[in-house]
Design a protein around this motif. Structure first.
Motif, short mmCIF file in Angstrom:
data_model
loop_
_atom_site.label_atom_id
_atom_site.label_comp_id
_atom_site.label_asym_id
_atom_site.label_seq_id
_atom_site.Cartn_x
_atom_site.Cartn_y
_atom_site.Cartn_z
N TRP A 168 0.84 -1.20 0.00
CA TRP A 168 0.00 0.00 0.00
C TRP A 168 0.88 1.25 0.00
N CYS A 169 1.90 1.26 0.85
CA CYS A 169 2.81 2.42 0.96
C CYS A 169 3.49 2.71 -0.38
N LYS A 170 3.96 1.67 -1.01
CA LYS A 170 4.65 1.86 -2.29
C LYS A 170 3.69 2.40 -3.35
N ARG A 171 2.48 1.85 -3.38
CA ARG A 171 1.48 2.27 -4.36
C ARG A 171 1.04 3.72 -4.13
N HIS A 172 0.96 4.15 -2.88
CA HIS A 172 0.49 5.50 -2.55
C HIS A 172 1.61 6.48 -2.21
N ARG A 173 2.84 6.05 -2.40
CA ARG A 173 4.03 6.89 -2.16
C ARG A 173 4.00 7.51 -0.76
N ARG A 174 3.95 6.64 0.24
CA ARG A 174 3.99 7.07 1.63
C ARG A 174 5.20 6.44 2.31
N GLU A 175 5.71 7.15 3.32
CA GLU A 175 6.91 6.71 4.02
C GLU A 175 6.69 5.39 4.75
N GLY A 176 5.50 5.18 5.25
CA GLY A 176 5.22 3.97 6.01
C GLY A 176 3.83 4.02 6.58
N ILE A 177 3.60 3.11 7.52
CA ILE A 177 2.32 3.06 8.24
C ILE A 177 2.60 3.13 9.73
N VAL A 178 1.59 3.54 10.48
CA VAL A 178 1.70 3.59 11.93
C VAL A 178 0.53 2.79 12.47
N GLY A 179 0.82 1.86 13.36
CA GLY A 179 -0.23 1.08 14.01
C GLY A 179 -0.36 1.53 15.45
N LYS A 180 -1.59 1.78 15.89
CA LYS A 180 -1.83 2.23 17.27
C LYS A 180 -2.96 1.44 17.89
N CYS A 181 -2.82 1.17 19.19
CA CYS A 181 -3.90 0.58 19.98
C CYS A 181 -4.30 1.64 21.00
N TYR A 182 -5.52 2.11 20.96
CA TYR A 182 -5.96 3.15 21.88
C TYR A 182 -6.50 2.53 23.15
#
Length: 182
Positions: A168-182
């Protein structure tokens, strides 16, 4: 395997239980924007504090660039409004540049600040993405995109999701993803 994928996998392995603490938890995945981490809040004396990732007080260059963004006055409005409801927020965002530091994101014409987190000092916790989205939308402040929420039930499923998100990151040209548990 990309450098980003390695870094995310490495960070999960560095968690206390190597990612097992995420099993059965709702994980909110958002995009990681490529800029400078800049946070804002008011102190007890009602002075605006602007900090960057490594500095308690951001450099003059960062402060000046932040003040030129269309979001700056909106951020102040949001902080002031929340004060009326006894919320002392620290707002965290990425101060984007015209050319992203890693050059992963496309070049942009204008500099923006994109919110990715808010900490409520009174409650002693981060506010969840849905609440943050509502506040950002109300004040017309850009917010990192929610990619999805999921509940991993195994480390294999977690690893598979990371691989999917790297694509997904490569396709959308994003640095990465962040996962959070609230």
């Amino acid at each position: 395997l990309s450098m980003i994928g390695l870094r995310i996998r490495w960070r999960i392995k560095r968690l206390k239980n190597e990612g097992r603490e995420l099993l059965g938890q709702r994980v909110t995945l958002t995009e990681k924007r490529d800029g400078e981490n800049v946070s804002l809040c008011f102190n007890d004396k009602n002075d605006l504090l602007i900090a960057s990732h490594n500095l308690e007080v951001a450099s003059e260059d960062i402060i000046n660039r932040l003040k030129t963004t269309p979001e700056f006055n909106k951020i102040i409005e949001l902080l002031n409004e929340e004060k009326q409801f006894n919320h002392s927020y620290i707002l965290y965002g990425e101060l984007l540049k015209q050319t992203s530091p890693t050059r992963i994101e496309p070049r942009r014409k204008h500099v923006h600040w994109v919110i990715f987190d808010a900490y409520d000092n009174e409650e002693g916790q981060y506010i969840n993405y849905t609440m943050l989205f509502q506040k950002a939308h109300h004040f017309k402040i850009p917010i990192v995109k929610l990619i999805e929420e999921f509940i991993p039930i195994s480390l294999v499923e977690l690893e598979s999701k990371i691989t999917e998100m790297m694509k997904w990151c490569k396709r959308h040209r994003r640095e990465g993803i962040v996962g959070k548990c609230y």
